[in-house]
Design an enzyme around this catalytic site. Structure first.
Site, PDB file in Angstrom:
ATOM      1  N   HIS A   1       0.881  -1.167   0.000  1.00  0.00           N
ATOM      2  CA  HIS A   1       0.000   0.000   0.000  1.00  0.00           C
ATOM      3  C   HIS A   1       0.919   1.218   0.000  1.00  0.00           C
ATOM      4  O   HIS A   1       2.073   1.126   0.445  1.00  0.00           O
ATOM      5  CB  HIS A   1      -0.885   0.025   1.251  1.00  0.00           C
ATOM      6  CG  HIS A   1      -1.863  -1.114   1.295  1.00  0.00           C
ATOM      7  ND1 HIS A   1      -1.795  -2.129   2.216  1.00  0.00           N
ATOM      8  CD2 HIS A   1      -2.926  -1.380   0.513  1.00  0.00           C
ATOM      9  CE1 HIS A   1      -2.777  -2.982   1.995  1.00  0.00           C
ATOM     10  NE2 HIS A   1      -3.476  -2.556   0.962  1.00  0.00           N
TER      11      HIS A   1
ATOM     12  N   ASP B   1       2.277   1.618   3.352  1.00  0.00           N
ATOM     13  CA  ASP B   1       3.214   0.578   3.813  1.00  0.00           C
ATOM     14  C   ASP B   1       4.631   1.044   3.485  1.00  0.00           C
ATOM     15  O   ASP B   1       5.568   0.830   4.255  1.00  0.00           O
ATOM     16  CB  ASP B   1       3.004  -0.760   3.073  1.00  0.00           C
ATOM     17  CG  ASP B   1       1.701  -1.455   3.442  1.00  0.00           C
ATOM     18  OD1 ASP B   1       1.279  -1.354   4.607  1.00  0.00           O
ATOM     19  OD2 ASP B   1       1.110  -2.105   2.543  1.00  0.00           O
TER      20      ASP B   1
END
Ligand code: 3MF
Ligand code: MG
Length: 343
Positions: A48, A51
């Protein structure tokens, strides 16, 4: 025959919190996850946007790119590639009613900002693939959005991304519901239609997640096949799901072995992976899992997937084709199940 290459996202190893209770395991750092992913045999990491770059809302575009470059260094250290970046458009206060299809113009603009930042991060990480899991692009209250307007907004958002960077590819991960009640893009068929309506359909494809197909009441292998027929299966999220209940992200194959076999079979029959596509996992450990077993579900999913590869290699296509010609489907079904059982 080429070897499949495998990918996994850092969220696959998580602390066990769910909607009804707190974490049951300690958090693990990104670097430690990378080291373990590599040791388990993974080739690439899925991200993501946050992330890779936590708290990116608070950073400038240059700061975001710099942090992404640092993460690229970490990937290089463990000899891992980045597979894709997905804007996380469901956690943010700006996206409580969706991103690209939000009824708020400011929130739609925020969603585009995050989509563009995801593209910037992808470039720094060395991948051209953007995944859109359209978590809240749908309705909780059926009358809250026009499905016609929303579908057009979705196409326009993807067009804007394709224009922002002429090399990126966008890949929709369909899901029929959860966290919203009614999703606008629930199946691979929806994704193919959206793709065809964009300015560059070749750059817009699908990410089939086994569990999402089951949630839609569909067969994951057929969904994979539908995307493959249009040359638009850009990646997969392999996992399993016990029927139409909450999204479970179980280890691959643990609920339905025949369905698992047929997913691997359709991928292998169509040379999936030959153009660099990864076999991606999207699996979660059970909440009861101990800290020291935080990676067991990944290990098991890979082992089951690879065991199914062996079963497909053993499949006697001459025999199967004869049974198909003679329309002896009872025998074909029994042969297949016997092969899977190993008896
Ligand atoms: C939800 C999912 C997501 C997506 C991920 C990347 C959190 O059902 O499957 O996992 O896979 O956001 O697109
Ligand atoms: Mg997924």
């Amino acid at each position: 025959m080429y070897q499949f290459r495998y990918s996994v996202g850092p969220w696959n190893v998580h602390a066990g919190a769910d909607s009804y209770g707190p974490a049951t395991r300690a958090e693990i750092t990104l670097e430690e996850k990378f080291a373990r992913f590599k040791a388990l045999g993974f080739d690439a990491v899925q991200f993501h946007d946050d992330d890779a770059v936590p708290n990116l809302n608070d950073l400038t575009e240059e700061e975001i790119k710099a942090e992404a470059r640092r993460v690229k260094g970490l990937l290089d250290k463990y000899d891992l590639k980045a597979e894709f970046v997905a804007p996380r458009l469901w956690m943010d206060p700006h996206t409580i009613d969706g991103g690209f299809t939000s009824t708020s113009e400011a929130d739609r603009a925020f969603a585009m900002w995050r989509a563009y930042r995801s593209i910037d991060i992808a470039r720094e990480l060395g991948t051209d693939l953007i995944v859109l899991w359209l978590a809240r692009e749908g309705t909780l209250c059926a009358e809250a959005k026009s499905p016609v307007t929303a579908t057009k907004q979705l196409v326009e958002a993807i067009n804007a991304m394709l224009r922002y960077d002429e090399h990126i590819r966008v890949c929709i991960e369909p899901k029929p519901n959860e966290p919203i009640d009614r999703s606008f893009c629930g199946t691979i068929g929806h994704v193919m239609a959206v793709s065809a309506a964009t300015i560059d359909p070749k750059r817009v494809g699908a990410n089939l997640e086994s569990a999402h197909a089951v949630l839609a009441g569909l067969d994951p292998a057929n969904e994979i096949g539908f995307a493959l027929a249009f040359d638009k299966l850009f990646t997969v999220h392999m996992n399993d799901q016990n029927g139409i209940r909450y999204d479970q992200d179980k280890s691959f194959g643990v609920e339905n072995l025949r369905q698992a076999f047929n997913q691997v079979k359709v991928l292998m029959e169509n040379n999936y992976g030959a153009r660099g596509e990864y076999v991606g996992l999207d699996v979660k450990a059970m909440r009861t899992t101990h800290d020291e077993d935080s990676y067991e579900h990944l290990k098991n999913s890979l082992a089951i997937f690879k065991a199914m590869e062996q079963k497909v290699k053993q499949y006697d296509y001459d025999y199967a084709n004869r049974l198909i010609r003679e329309r002896k489907f009872e025998q074909l079904e029994y042969y297949t199940v016997k092969l899977i059982m190993g008896v």
